[in-house]
Design an enzyme around this catalytic site. Structure first.
Site, PDB file in Angstrom:
ATOM      1  CG  HIS A  84     -73.174  43.211   5.552  1.00  0.00           C
ATOM      2  ND1 HIS A  84     -72.136  43.290   4.666  1.00  0.00           N
ATOM      3  CD2 HIS A  84     -73.660  44.460   5.674  1.00  0.00           C
ATOM      4  CE1 HIS A  84     -71.996  44.540   4.264  1.00  0.00           C
ATOM      5  NE2 HIS A  84     -72.896  45.270   4.864  1.00  0.00           N
TER       6      HIS A  84
ATOM      7  CB  ILE B 231     -80.107  47.981   1.544  1.00  0.00           C
ATOM      8  CG1 ILE B 231     -80.392  47.539   0.097  1.00  0.00           C
ATOM      9  CG2 ILE B 231     -78.676  48.478   1.669  1.00  0.00           C
ATOM     10  CD1 ILE B 231     -80.029  48.589  -0.968  1.00  0.00           C
TER      11      ILE B 231
END
Ligand code: APR
Length: 317
Positions: free
Chosen positions: A176, A119
């Protein structure tokens, strides 16, 4: 059968939320590792003490010793530093790559058979570093970004249409960040694609464009509101959906950052695409047919990730 073991590397905001969700969903036992082992142990104990109230039996512990993650079935990595004022993107890359390098060593030594979800940002580069340095097979190392981005997109679409989030699906690809690529023609309300909903008068192209822009800036919007720190509830929930699909062999189709090996005409770097997650890890990469416009947007997003990797390599760390 013994409970599954889930190791959380990083016991910060996301790490703590992950542990809580794992308990509530009864996914397994939790070991939290942090450079501040007291924080990890304190959060673990606190969450475990909610077990009798909420009815879960997950054992939870905190540690500063990698040997405690031995034999973990799933490892979720949030260790790292946030970007601080005055810190350049290269500074963040260097610092977090150093952290991820240590994490990779720990996983390689103690949990080489785990399914690993990264993450830590900048996500697409960090997950690549984690896979390279750990030497784990690429199908067992994935990055969490697309599930979060598409969850944000689904929420905004559901709000726009006045329908349940459950009936909204969204399709998001790419890196992202600013260059993520939401594919509206694959995003639906109960199977009806967004472009059709525009034709039906449910919304307008301008409103959808604004929702797409808000989704791409989803993390930034929250950072601005929080003033210190970044989003953690939705990122944690997103990683749990991925872990659950692996642990329960659900074979869910989820957008994840994976290593591309010729798919979409791209090679040797991580970027977000829809994949099937099951007991084998990434079991299949779904390769959709792009329109020329979508391909251009996806290629642009890939170029942004590749540039970040090139910048990172140039730093020589
Ligand atoms: N090894 C283990 N843990 C570490 C290390 C390390 N080398 N370096 C830092 N940590 C820990 C910190 O002590 C902290 O507890 O990582 C944790 C990070 O937690 P937070 O700062 O609260 O960050 P969080 O909100 O959880 O986000 C973590 O995910 O979404 C991304 O951009 C976000 O990269 C960030 C990461």
């Amino acid at each position: 059968m013994a409970r599954k073991k889930i190791a959380l590397i990083g016991a910060g905001n996301i790490g703590g939320t992950l542990a809580h969700l794992i308990g509530l969903k009864e996914l397994g036992d939790v070991v939290m590792f942090d450079v501040f082992p007291g924080v990890a142990a304190g959060k673990a104990l606190d969450i475990m003490q909610s077990g009798p109230v909420d009815g879960f039996d997950s054992a939870m512990s905190g540690t500063g010793d990698y040997s405690a993650i031995e034999g973990a079935d799933v490892v979720i990595v949030t260790a790292g530093f946030p970007r601080m004022p005055g810190m350049s993107r290269d500074d963040l890359l260097t610092k977090n790559a150093g952290v991820i390098g240590q994490v990779a060593e720990g996983i390689k030594q103690y949990a080489p058979n785990a399914f690993v979800i990264c993450i830590t940002n900048p996500l697409d580069v960090m997950v690549w570093v984690l896979q390279q340095r750990s030497g784990l097979p690429a199908e067992k190392v994935v990055g969490m970004a697309g599930v979060l981005d598409s969850s944000r997109f689904r929420l905004f679409l559901a709000q726009e249409f006045g329908v349940s989030v459950e009936d909204v699906t969204a399709f998001v690809l790419g890196g992202h960040g600013d260059t993520m690529v939401p594919l509206t023609r694959y995003s639906t309300v109960a199977g009806v694609p967004v472009p059709d909903l525009i034709k039906m008068g449910w919304t307008t192209q301008e409103k959808i464009d604004a929702i797409v822009a808000r989704t791409a800036n989803g993390g930034g919007e929250i950072v601005k509101l929080l003033e210190k720190g970044s989003a953690f509830y939705a990122p944690a929930a997103s990683a749990i959906a991925m872990a659950e699909s692996y642990l329960l062999d659900k074979k869910r189709v989820l957008p994840c950052a994976v290593l591309l090996n010729g798919e979409y005409g791209q090679n040797d770097f991580y970027v977000g695409v829809p994949v099937v997650i099951g007991a084998g890890g990434v079991e299949k990469i779904m390769e959709v047919q792009f329109t020329a416009e979508e391909k251009a947007a996806f290629d642009k997003s890939c170029d942004a990730v590749k540039k970040l990797i090139a910048d990172f390599k140039a730093l020589g760390v």
